[in-house]
Scaffold this motif. Structure first.
Motif, mmCIF file in Angstrom:
data_model
loop_
_atom_site.group_PDB
_atom_site.id
_atom_site.type_symbol
_atom_site.label_atom_id
_atom_site.label_comp_id
_atom_site.label_asym_id
_atom_site.label_seq_id
_atom_site.Cartn_x
_atom_site.Cartn_y
_atom_site.Cartn_z
ATOM 1 N N PRO A 99 0.898 -1.362 0.003
ATOM 2 C CA PRO A 99 -0.211 -0.019 -0.017
ATOM 3 C C PRO A 99 0.813 1.258 0.038
ATOM 4 C CG PRO A 99 -0.615 -1.498 1.520
ATOM 5 C CD PRO A 99 0.495 -1.931 1.050
ATOM 6 N N GLN A 100 2.045 1.042 0.418
ATOM 7 C CA GLN A 100 2.897 2.471 0.535
ATOM 8 C C GLN A 100 3.224 2.771 -0.966
ATOM 9 O OE1 GLN A 100 5.843 2.986 3.331
ATOM 10 N NE2 GLN A 100 4.057 3.723 4.219
ATOM 11 N N TYR A 160 -4.406 7.051 2.427
ATOM 12 C CA TYR A 160 -3.853 5.923 2.832
ATOM 13 C C TYR A 160 -3.974 6.008 4.555
ATOM 14 C CZ TYR A 160 0.219 3.378 4.440
ATOM 15 O OH TYR A 160 1.185 2.246 5.112
ATOM 16 N N THR A 190 -1.794 10.813 0.612
ATOM 17 C CA THR A 190 -1.460 10.322 1.985
ATOM 18 C C THR A 190 -2.931 10.232 2.844
ATOM 19 O OG1 THR A 190 0.612 11.526 1.677
ATOM 20 C CG2 THR A 190 -0.273 11.325 4.040
ATOM 21 N N CYS A 210 -4.665 -1.886 -0.910
ATOM 22 C CA CYS A 210 -5.514 -1.094 -1.870
ATOM 23 C C CYS A 210 -5.579 -1.836 -3.206
ATOM 24 C CB CYS A 210 -4.370 0.025 -2.198
ATOM 25 S SG CYS A 210 -3.751 1.048 -0.951
ATOM 26 N N CYS A 218 1.100 3.555 -3.070
ATOM 27 C CA CYS A 218 0.069 4.619 -3.459
ATOM 28 C C CYS A 218 0.401 5.806 -2.880
ATOM 29 C CB CYS A 218 -1.009 4.076 -2.852
ATOM 30 S SG CYS A 218 -1.945 2.617 -3.647
ATOM 31 N N VAL A 219 1.036 5.966 -1.898
ATOM 32 C CA VAL A 219 1.581 7.299 -1.435
ATOM 33 C C VAL A 219 2.736 7.804 -1.927
ATOM 34 C CG1 VAL A 219 0.212 7.452 0.786
ATOM 35 C CG2 VAL A 219 2.348 6.257 0.797
#
Length: 204
Positions: A47-48, A60, A57, A74, A50-51
């Motif tokens: 998922p990191q 998330y 952010t 995600c 995505c940021v």
């Protein structure tokens, strides 16, 4: 020797030099952008990834504080799971669209899913919660789960799942970047360590 001269002429024509420099520059620029954008990270389920885009952010962090964090990443919700080719095709197409919007700074204040993304998320809701959606005994238990429960989106009722009530970039103006989700080490501030040690010594 004349044969080698044909293959390796002493003096190159101008257009070859320009073409070589241009192609090398484009390849170098492409490699630099791919490195800076962490392109390889998008191939994972982390998922990191995505940021990498800072505007994600708040989304998330709201997922991090939801119950879905324990069960779904995600990609579990936002990418189709019918076959691996469609999964990566959709991921690439959607990712390029997002990257274009964010690069042009054209992202809206409140981010909504597009129609095809809504279809993917709805299918994934049903894929994970098929018992709640299809079992007959849920019809009597929950009044709203009547025969029309497949004719509308799940979030028409479950509006806060899993991203909370507040949506929009300005609602979380000073939102901090998220910590990795795979960390097991508990971070304890110094003042709390002191309190714990004092309570332990006083209880002896």
């Amino acid at each position: 020797m004349s044969l080698f001269k044909n293959f390796f002429p002493k003096k190159r024509t101008g257009w070859r030099t320009v073409a070589t420099v241009s192609i090398a520059s484009l390849l170098g620029l492409g490699a630099f952008i791919a490195y800076e954008a962490h392109v390889v990270s998008y191939l994972s389920d982390d998922p990191q990834a995505c940021v990498n885009c800072h505007v994600m952010t708040p989304v998330y962090n709201s997922w991090m504080h939801s119950s879905h964090r324990e069960w779904a990443s995600c990609n579990d919700c936002h990418v189709p799971h019918d076959n691996i080719f469609n999964q990566y095709y959709f991921k690439a197409k959607d990712g390029l669209y997002h990257a274009t919007i964010f690069t042009l700074r054209a992202e809206p204040e409140v981010i909504f899913m597009r129609e095809e993304s809504e279809e993917v998320v709805q299918n994934n809701c049903i894929r994970c919660h098929v018992q709640q959606v299809t079992q007959a005994n849920y019809t009597d238990w929950i009044e709203s789960h009547k025969s029309d429960r497949l004719d509308r989106t799940c979030w028409s009722c479950h509006r806060t799942v899993p991203h909370g009530k507040l949506h929009g970039l300005s609602t979380v103006k000073y939102n901090i970047a998220p910590l990795p989700t795979n960390q097991t080490q508990v971070v304890i501030p110094d003042w709390l360590k002191k309190e714990i040690n004092e309570s332990k010594s006083s209880s002896k």
